[in-house]
Design a protein around this motif. Structure first.
Motif, mmCIF file in Angstrom:
data_model
loop_
_atom_site.group_PDB
_atom_site.id
_atom_site.type_symbol
_atom_site.label_atom_id
_atom_site.label_comp_id
_atom_site.label_asym_id
_atom_site.label_seq_id
_atom_site.Cartn_x
_atom_site.Cartn_y
_atom_site.Cartn_z
ATOM 1 N N MET A 151 0.195 46.722 -21.341
ATOM 2 C CA MET A 151 0.704 45.540 -20.665
ATOM 3 C C MET A 151 1.542 45.924 -19.450
ATOM 4 O O MET A 151 1.432 45.314 -18.382
ATOM 5 N N LEU A 152 2.355 46.952 -19.601
ATOM 6 C CA LEU A 152 3.204 47.363 -18.482
ATOM 7 C C LEU A 152 2.371 47.927 -17.329
ATOM 8 O O LEU A 152 2.783 47.878 -16.172
ATOM 9 N N PRO A 178 -5.524 34.522 -21.495
ATOM 10 C CA PRO A 178 -4.533 34.585 -20.413
ATOM 11 C C PRO A 178 -4.843 35.728 -19.457
ATOM 12 O O PRO A 178 -5.448 36.723 -19.841
ATOM 13 N N ARG A 179 -4.415 35.529 -18.215
ATOM 14 C CA ARG A 179 -4.642 36.569 -17.218
ATOM 15 C C ARG A 179 -3.829 37.806 -17.578
ATOM 16 O O ARG A 179 -2.858 37.732 -18.330
ATOM 17 N N THR A 234 -5.168 34.098 -28.176
ATOM 18 C CA THR A 234 -4.418 33.099 -27.413
ATOM 19 C C THR A 234 -4.174 31.886 -28.305
ATOM 20 O O THR A 234 -5.111 31.355 -28.884
ATOM 21 N N TYR A 273 -1.133 40.415 -17.283
ATOM 22 C CA TYR A 273 0.228 40.250 -16.764
ATOM 23 C C TYR A 273 0.413 41.040 -15.487
ATOM 24 O O TYR A 273 0.018 42.181 -15.423
ATOM 25 N N VAL A 328 4.121 37.994 -9.798
ATOM 26 C CA VAL A 328 2.930 38.620 -10.358
ATOM 27 C C VAL A 328 1.667 38.102 -9.699
ATOM 28 O O VAL A 328 0.741 38.846 -9.391
ATOM 29 N N VAL A 388 1.572 27.765 -21.285
ATOM 30 C CA VAL A 388 2.369 28.921 -21.689
ATOM 31 C C VAL A 388 3.733 28.847 -21.039
ATOM 32 O O VAL A 388 3.956 28.108 -20.076
ATOM 33 N N LEU A 397 0.860 38.176 -25.289
ATOM 34 C CA LEU A 397 0.089 38.740 -24.185
ATOM 35 C C LEU A 397 -0.169 40.229 -24.392
ATOM 36 O O LEU A 397 -1.052 40.804 -23.778
ATOM 37 N N SER A 398 0.617 40.854 -25.249
ATOM 38 C CA SER A 398 0.466 42.307 -25.401
ATOM 39 C C SER A 398 0.044 42.689 -26.811
ATOM 40 O O SER A 398 -1.017 43.268 -27.019
ATOM 41 N N ALA A 456 10.241 44.170 -20.390
ATOM 42 C CA ALA A 456 9.111 43.559 -19.670
ATOM 43 C C ALA A 456 8.171 42.837 -20.634
ATOM 44 O O ALA A 456 7.617 41.782 -20.313
ATOM 45 N N VAL A 457 7.996 43.419 -21.812
ATOM 46 C CA VAL A 457 7.145 42.788 -22.828
ATOM 47 C C VAL A 457 7.798 41.506 -23.330
ATOM 48 O O VAL A 457 7.141 40.483 -23.534
ATOM 49 N N ALA A 473 7.263 38.833 -20.738
ATOM 50 C CA ALA A 473 5.883 38.343 -20.657
ATOM 51 C C ALA A 473 5.452 37.643 -21.940
ATOM 52 O O ALA A 473 4.626 36.734 -21.917
#
Lengths: 71, 433
Positions: free
Chosen positions: A52-53, A68-69, B414, A71, B431, B422, B408-409, B400-401, B404
């Motif tokens: 993700m980073l 989702p797009r 979804t 990040y 972004v 969201v 998402l990670s 950062a996670v 977001a």
């Protein structure tokens, strides 16, 4: 592995490996699987956070509808 | 088969069925916590919250079989004293498998669901910023070690708090709610708040993404509580008993549970000025407040105590917030705070009520002392273990996670592909630019 020859004289303990070393081995393997699950989960988390980073999709391939797009 | 054999067989069947129903109903607690926490999360963390709840259930049930049940059987004397006799609770013993002459499995099942409940209490408080792996390590220790040692001490027919101090806690307020609340507080201190929860020292409310779902979740928890409290009753062929051996009835539990729910909701409504989150949490607060003496309280007295418990929770919540602690679902306030309140109150209200077998009568010092012991038993392992995970950089997700969102990670799916938008992120513009 059956502890009984017939249900006619079955009383008390009736399960796979009863009265032998097998239940100990089953328990050790089952616990090892639990520890392995934790290890795999930690690896998955690290991979997901790094991906993700780096703004990479977690799953390869084209995005499906509603995904989702990145990040 | 003689009539006596038939009767004995039917009694065994009814005992099994009694706890079977209790187990099934307690699963509603976990369905409820899942809905509760999904609703309380922001939409970017919905599936991660749900996955955390599912995994809590799996991890605690498994580890409660591996070693949790052994702790209950080995630790009821202080500090230990029954290690030898507890070998029957080891996972490979004859008693821990399909067995024609034992009801261990059904009791183990009920206790495993109690154990998973402690994990769910922790789960809601740490939402949206804890690593799932760290949470599962913590919940394993809470659900399969810490609370069950507390249960051996304080929720056992030969537990030392009963035999030495005259302890009484019918509904497991001490070993389940207080220990889980105190453990959670220890974890929250090390975990820290969600990003944006406190700005310049001032608390900012982060609203749940789906408050109606949260409220429905709590209603499901209320259903599950009937299973939980059913499991607090020992059913025998000569009647119902508390786990401490005194006679009781399901009728007593029905009175106290419903009056506790009612009183807690009304009390929390008044003190929170009708805030929905606290109001429905008041139901839990009411039941937990009356739990220690729900086999003995008059229903009207249970209502009064529950109103007080409900009134207190927003204040408990605010007090915790002042220390910069972010408890997403108010778990420390509701479970820890109301259990402490209920235990102390019961010591005075039930002062002089006898225990069985010549053990000391119920008394304020015994209840207050038990509260201190169980609070420390919960807090210290939670604080120390979470501190160790923090030092190893394993406790919290990267910032950062967190910004977001975990969906998402960590979760490859979804929650609302066509529906709820969201969470809007401050970084969105950067972004997409």
């Amino acid at each position: 592995m059956s502890p009984i020859d017939s249900w006619d004289d079955a009383s008390g303990v009736v399960f796979t490996g009863a009265g032998t070393i097998w239940p100990v081995l089953f328990s050790i393997v089952a616990f090892a699987l639990f520890v392995a699950f934790l290890a795999v989960m930690i690896r998955h988390e690290k991979h997901a956070y790094v991906a993700m980073l780096k703004h990479e999709p977690i799953e390869k391939g084209p995005a499906v509808e509603g995904e989702p797009r990145v990040y | 088969m003689t009539p006596e054999d038939t009767l004995a067989s039917m009694e065994a069947v009814i005992t099994d069925l009694f706890y079977w129903v209790s187990i099934a109903l307690m699963i509603c607690i976990h369905a409820g916590f899942l809905a509760y926490e999904v609703g309380a999360s922001r939409s970017k963390n919905v599936l991660a919250a749900a996955m955390k709840n599912l995994l809590t259930f799996s991890v605690v049930c498994a580890t409660f079989f591996f070693f949790g049940w052994w702790f209950y059987n080995a630790f009821y004397q202080f500090p230990v004293g029954a290690i030898d006799t507890a070998t029957a609770a080891l996972p490979w013993s004859d008693d821990m498998g399909p067995n024609n002459s034992s009801v261990t499995g059904i009791f183990w099942g009920a206790f495993a669901l109690f154990a998973a409940t402690t994990g769910s209490i922790l789960s809601g408080a740490v939402l949206e910023r804890i690593r799932t792996s760290a949470f599962l390590i913590l919940t394993t220790v809470l659900g399969s070690v810490v609370w069950i040692i507390g249960a051996a001490w304080a929720w056992h027919g030969s537990g030392w708090l009963l035999t030495e101090w005259g302890w009484h806690d019918f509904g497991a307020a001490g070993c389940v709610h207080l220990i889980a609340g105190a453990f959670t507080l220890g974890v929250l201190i090390n975990l820290g708040p969600r990003i944006g929860r406190f700005v310049d020292g001032k608390a900012i409310t982060i609203p749940p993404h789906n408050l109606p779902l949260t409220m429905l979740g709590l209603m499901l928890i209320f259903v599950g509580f009937f299973g939980f409290l059913m499991g607090c009753v020992v059913y025998t062929n000569t009647g119902y008993f508390s786990i401490f051996g005194n006679q009781t009835t399901l009728s007593a539990v029905a009175f106290s549970t419903l009056m506790g729910l009612a009183g807690g909701i009304l009390g929390a409504y008044v003190s929170s000025k009708g805030e929905p989150f606290w109001t429905i949490s008041g139901g839990l607060a009411g039941v937990i407040s009356v739990a220690p003496g729900m086999d003995l309280y008059h229903p009207a007295l249970a209502f009064i105590i529950a109103v007080a418990g409900g009134l207190l929770i927003p204040y408990f919540g605010k007090a915790i917030e002042k220390f910069g602690i972010d408890d997403v679902v108010g778990a420390v306030a509701v479970h820890g705070g109301c259990a402490a309140f209920g235990i102390v109150v019961s010591g005075f209200v039930l002062w002089g009520y006898p225990n069985v077998a010549g053990y000391p009568d119920i008394n304020p010092l015994g209840q207050i002392g038990g509260f201190v012991v169980l609070a420390l038993l919960g807090f210290l392992p939670g604080y120390v273990l979470s501190l160790a995970l923090k030092k190893a950089k394993m406790l919290r997700i990267p910032a950062a996670v967190e910004l977001a969102g975990l969906d998402l990670s960590e979760v490859p799916a979804t929650p609302y592909p066509e529906g709820i938008p969201v969470t809007i992120l401050k970084s969105d513009t950067e972004v997409t630019a």
